[in-house]
Design a protein around this motif. Sequence first.
Motif, PDB file in Angstrom:
ATOM      1  N   HIS A   1       0.845  -1.199   0.000  1.00 56.01           N
ATOM      2  CA  HIS A   1       0.000   0.000   0.000  1.00 56.01           C
ATOM      3  C   HIS A   1       0.874   1.240   0.000  1.00 56.01           C
ATOM      4  O   HIS A   1       2.078   1.159   0.191  1.00 56.01           O
ATOM      5  N   TYR A   2       0.253   2.370  -0.231  1.00 53.62           N
ATOM      6  CA  TYR A   2       0.923   3.659  -0.117  1.00 53.62           C
ATOM      7  C   TYR A   2       0.225   4.426   0.994  1.00 53.62           C
ATOM      8  O   TYR A   2      -1.004   4.364   1.113  1.00 53.62           O
ATOM      9  N   ALA A   3       0.998   5.138   1.791  1.00 57.99           N
ATOM     10  CA  ALA A   3       0.424   5.890   2.906  1.00 57.99           C
ATOM     11  C   ALA A   3       0.690   7.375   2.709  1.00 57.99           C
ATOM     12  O   ALA A   3       1.774   7.773   2.291  1.00 57.99           O
ATOM     13  N   LEU A   4      -0.314   8.165   3.031  1.00 59.94           N
ATOM     14  CA  LEU A   4      -0.225   9.613   2.916  1.00 59.94           C
ATOM     15  C   LEU A   4      -0.735  10.228   4.211  1.00 59.94           C
ATOM     16  O   LEU A   4      -1.808   9.858   4.693  1.00 59.94           O
ATOM     17  N   ARG A   5       0.049  11.143   4.779  1.00 58.67           N
ATOM     18  CA  ARG A   5      -0.372  11.871   5.976  1.00 58.67           C
ATOM     19  C   ARG A   5      -0.515  13.332   5.606  1.00 58.67           C
ATOM     20  O   ARG A   5       0.318  13.891   4.908  1.00 58.67           O
TER      21      ARG A   5
END
Length: 126
Positions: free
Chosen positions: A8-12
């Motif tokens: 997955h890719y995570a974005l904050r």
Amino acid sequence: MIVTGLHHYALRAGAEIIDECVSFYTSVLNLRIGFRPPFEKRGFWLYAGDQALLQLEVCEHEELGRGAARDRLAFACVNLPVAIRRLEDLGIDYTSNHLVEIDQFQIFLKDPSGLRIELNFSCEKL
């Protein structure tokens, strides 16, 4: 350890941007909001089929401004004991976490640029 694919890719980002991203990805790309373990910070996991591809997390840090932070690159992996032995043999610092709700073991480390790397092992325990 064998990397089997991108997990997955995570974005904050700030709450406003995260809410806009949820709207964008669900309406434009037809991803759906799905199960997310009870983490401390508010966020969403967006799914394509059974796979959580995009993890969005609200970041309370004002220094982000209107922008967003690349958080981590996550890989699906197998053979947890070999992975841990390899990291220890190479002297690489890491932390680990077991998400009981989804029976997933995670290892976190950093690459030379400072990007967090997440290694996910489904149904594997120490």
